[in-house]
Design a protein around this motif. Structure first.
Motif, PDB file in Angstrom:
ATOM      1  N   VAL A 295       7.751  -8.642   8.775  1.00  0.00           N
ATOM      2  CA  VAL A 295       9.216  -7.715   8.421  1.00  0.00           C
ATOM      3  C   VAL A 295       9.820  -7.935   6.958  1.00  0.00           C
ATOM      4  N   LYS A 296      10.262  -9.047   6.376  1.00  0.00           N
ATOM      5  CA  LYS A 296      11.224  -9.235   5.612  1.00  0.00           C
ATOM      6  C   LYS A 296      10.183  -9.640   4.144  1.00  0.00           C
ATOM      7  N   ASP A 297       9.171  -9.934   4.173  1.00  0.00           N
ATOM      8  CA  ASP A 297       8.260 -10.527   3.010  1.00  0.00           C
ATOM      9  C   ASP A 297       7.623  -9.255   2.409  1.00  0.00           C
ATOM     10  N   PHE A 298       7.436  -7.882   3.319  1.00  0.00           N
ATOM     11  CA  PHE A 298       6.260  -7.257   3.084  1.00  0.00           C
ATOM     12  C   PHE A 298       6.904  -5.649   3.234  1.00  0.00           C
ATOM     13  N   SER A 299       5.718  -4.426   2.238  1.00  0.00           N
ATOM     14  CA  SER A 299       6.619  -2.487   2.732  1.00  0.00           C
ATOM     15  C   SER A 299       5.245  -2.607   3.402  1.00  0.00           C
ATOM     16  N   PRO A 300       5.216  -2.007   4.168  1.00  0.00           N
ATOM     17  CA  PRO A 300       4.342  -1.242   5.105  1.00  0.00           C
ATOM     18  C   PRO A 300       3.076   0.656   4.131  1.00  0.00           C
ATOM     19  N   ILE A 301       2.057  -0.131   3.935  1.00  0.00           N
ATOM     20  CA  ILE A 301       1.551   0.831   3.311  1.00  0.00           C
ATOM     21  C   ILE A 301       1.065   2.047   3.983  1.00  0.00           C
ATOM     22  N   THR A 302      -0.245   1.279   5.230  1.00  0.00           N
ATOM     23  CA  THR A 302      -0.750   2.339   5.845  1.00  0.00           C
ATOM     24  C   THR A 302      -1.750   1.447   6.861  1.00  0.00           C
TER      25      THR A 302
ATOM     26  N   GLY B 110      -4.499  -3.874   7.665  1.00  0.00           N
ATOM     27  CA  GLY B 110      -3.153  -2.726   7.354  1.00  0.00           C
ATOM     28  C   GLY B 110      -3.133  -3.199   5.743  1.00  0.00           C
ATOM     29  N   VAL B 111      -2.528  -2.549   5.291  1.00  0.00           N
ATOM     30  CA  VAL B 111      -2.380  -2.702   3.927  1.00  0.00           C
ATOM     31  C   VAL B 111      -0.874  -2.598   3.337  1.00  0.00           C
ATOM     32  N   PHE B 112      -0.406  -3.853   2.756  1.00  0.00           N
ATOM     33  CA  PHE B 112       1.186  -3.643   2.510  1.00  0.00           C
ATOM     34  C   PHE B 112       0.940  -4.046   1.420  1.00  0.00           C
ATOM     35  N   ALA B 113       2.399  -4.156   0.799  1.00  0.00           N
ATOM     36  CA  ALA B 113       3.288  -4.263  -0.590  1.00  0.00           C
ATOM     37  C   ALA B 113       4.180  -5.360  -0.828  1.00  0.00           C
ATOM     38  N   PRO B 114       4.410  -6.111  -2.058  1.00  0.00           N
ATOM     39  CA  PRO B 114       5.552  -6.961  -1.821  1.00  0.00           C
ATOM     40  C   PRO B 114       6.562  -6.453  -1.264  1.00  0.00           C
ATOM     41  N   ALA B 115       7.818  -6.695  -0.353  1.00  0.00           N
ATOM     42  CA  ALA B 115       9.145  -6.233  -0.279  1.00  0.00           C
ATOM     43  C   ALA B 115       9.656  -5.502  -1.331  1.00  0.00           C
ATOM     44  N   ASN B 116      10.592  -4.467  -1.660  1.00  0.00           N
ATOM     45  CA  ASN B 116      10.996  -3.338  -1.855  1.00  0.00           C
ATOM     46  C   ASN B 116      10.437  -3.456  -2.878  1.00  0.00           C
ATOM     47  N   THR B 117       9.388  -2.583  -2.801  1.00  0.00           N
ATOM     48  CA  THR B 117       8.183  -2.212  -3.931  1.00  0.00           C
ATOM     49  C   THR B 117       8.938  -0.647  -3.979  1.00  0.00           C
ATOM     50  N   PRO B 118       8.869  -0.028  -5.425  1.00  0.00           N
ATOM     51  CA  PRO B 118       9.766   1.636  -5.308  1.00  0.00           C
ATOM     52  C   PRO B 118       8.986   2.062  -3.947  1.00  0.00           C
ATOM     53  N   LYS B 119       9.411   3.324  -3.632  1.00  0.00           N
ATOM     54  CA  LYS B 119       9.301   3.813  -3.163  1.00  0.00           C
ATOM     55  C   LYS B 119       7.936   4.878  -3.263  1.00  0.00           C
ATOM     56  N   GLU B 120       7.685   5.448  -4.566  1.00  0.00           N
ATOM     57  CA  GLU B 120       6.903   5.958  -5.455  1.00  0.00           C
ATOM     58  C   GLU B 120       5.602   5.268  -5.520  1.00  0.00           C
ATOM     59  N   ILE B 121       5.754   4.232  -6.096  1.00  0.00           N
ATOM     60  CA  ILE B 121       4.555   2.922  -5.319  1.00  0.00           C
ATOM     61  C   ILE B 121       3.574   2.800  -3.923  1.00  0.00           C
ATOM     62  N   VAL B 122       4.886   3.107  -3.314  1.00  0.00           N
ATOM     63  CA  VAL B 122       3.990   2.722  -1.558  1.00  0.00           C
ATOM     64  C   VAL B 122       3.720   4.472  -1.486  1.00  0.00           C
ATOM     65  N   ASP B 123       4.233   5.771  -1.556  1.00  0.00           N
ATOM     66  CA  ASP B 123       3.680   6.596  -1.301  1.00  0.00           C
ATOM     67  C   ASP B 123       2.363   6.436  -2.159  1.00  0.00           C
ATOM     68  N   ARG B 124       2.253   6.813  -3.470  1.00  0.00           N
ATOM     69  CA  ARG B 124       1.468   6.632  -4.243  1.00  0.00           C
ATOM     70  C   ARG B 124      -0.188   5.810  -3.244  1.00  0.00           C
ATOM     71  N   LEU B 125      -0.011   4.446  -3.478  1.00  0.00           N
ATOM     72  CA  LEU B 125      -0.440   3.534  -2.492  1.00  0.00           C
ATOM     73  C   LEU B 125      -1.555   4.522  -1.372  1.00  0.00           C
ATOM     74  N   ASN B 126      -0.452   4.779  -0.522  1.00  0.00           N
ATOM     75  CA  ASN B 126      -1.081   5.625   0.774  1.00  0.00           C
ATOM     76  C   ASN B 126      -1.265   7.176   1.189  1.00  0.00           C
ATOM     77  N   HIS B 127      -1.178   7.806   0.066  1.00  0.00           N
ATOM     78  CA  HIS B 127      -2.228   8.950  -0.502  1.00  0.00           C
ATOM     79  C   HIS B 127      -3.245   8.182  -0.930  1.00  0.00           C
ATOM     80  N   GLU B 128      -3.497   7.435  -1.888  1.00  0.00           N
ATOM     81  CA  GLU B 128      -5.107   7.450  -2.156  1.00  0.00           C
ATOM     82  C   GLU B 128      -5.289   6.492  -0.698  1.00  0.00           C
ATOM     83  N   ILE B 129      -5.356   5.979  -0.526  1.00  0.00           N
ATOM     84  CA  ILE B 129      -5.837   4.646   0.484  1.00  0.00           C
ATOM     85  C   ILE B 129      -6.671   5.908   1.603  1.00  0.00           C
TER      86      ILE B 129
END
Length: 220
Positions: free
Chosen positions: A1-8, A150-169
């Motif tokens: 919860v603290k270390d990762f940003s959920p993608i999908t 699921g796929v996670f990114a590091p915590a505090n990854t910019p929203k636009e990067i999370v959204d782009r990764l989500n869209h592609e995956i």
């Protein structure tokens, strides 16, 4: 919860309750109802293997015990493979195994499957009931536990990067090729938004925390 940003969420794989066919015949246990009835009449006589303390198989068993109000002995192994082998060889009575790893032995008749652990039936074995279905009237209504990826990114990854990764995956997960590849291992694609995946993680944390609290389960 603290270390990762959920993608999908990527895929959901049911666990399946299995035993050795010979063991089932010896104990006259052919389904979940008969299993619960036997366990209630013979507390502590049955055991179940898992890949280790704190594993999905361990906690599936603890949830089953607490909901069905039965006493079974947990036998932890160092990994899922030796745990499954212990059931195949008759050393232990049963296992809440991952459907992907158990399906070949189920189809070959080396393992007898009672039910899947998810809320809905598995596409890979649609004839197999869920534990909630098979255990109706035994306190198992609402039983739902699975292995998800699921796929996670590091915590505090910019929203636009999370959204782009989500869209592609998500686009990849919706292709026929990926659906076919996942189906071969008994998995079902389960694309989500980052927000939906984050909410799933929170629900899972609460569910597993409750199982651990009720069962007193501990890791080594």
């Amino acid at each position: 919860v603290k270390d990762f940003s959920p993608i999908t969420l990527v895929a959901d794989v049911p666990n399946v309750l299995v035993t050795h066919p010979g063991k089932a015949a010896e104990l006259h246990i052919n389904n979940v109802r008969e299993l619960v009835e036997y366990a209630r009449k013979n507390p502590g006589k049955l055991d179940y293997a898992s890949g280790g303390n704190g594993s999905a198989g361990h906690l599936s068993g603890e949830l089953f015990k607490s909901m069905a109000k039965v006493s079974m002995v947990h036998i932890p192994y160092n990994g899922a493979s030796p745990a499954q082998l212990s059931v195949l060889s008759g050393q232990t009575d049963m296992i809440f195994d991952n459907l992907a790893s158990a399906s070949a032995n189920i189809k070959a008749g080396k393992l007898k499957a009672f039910a899947v652990t998810t809320a809905t039936r598995a596409a890979a074995l649609p004839e197999l009931p869920t534990i909630a279905e098979a255990g109706k009237g035994l306190g198992l209504e609402g039983f739902d536990i699975s292995t998800w990826f699921g796929v996670f990114a590091p915590a505090n990854t910019p929203k636009e990067i999370v959204d782009r990764l989500n869209h592609e995956i998500v686009a990849i997960l919706k292709t026929d090729d990926m659906k076919a590849k996942l189906a071969r291992i008994g998995a079902q694609p389960a694309p989500t938004t980052p927000e939906q995946f984050g909410a799933l993680v929170q629900r899972e944390l609460k569910k597993y925390a409750q199982i651990v609290k009720v069962s007193g389960a501990k890791v080594d």
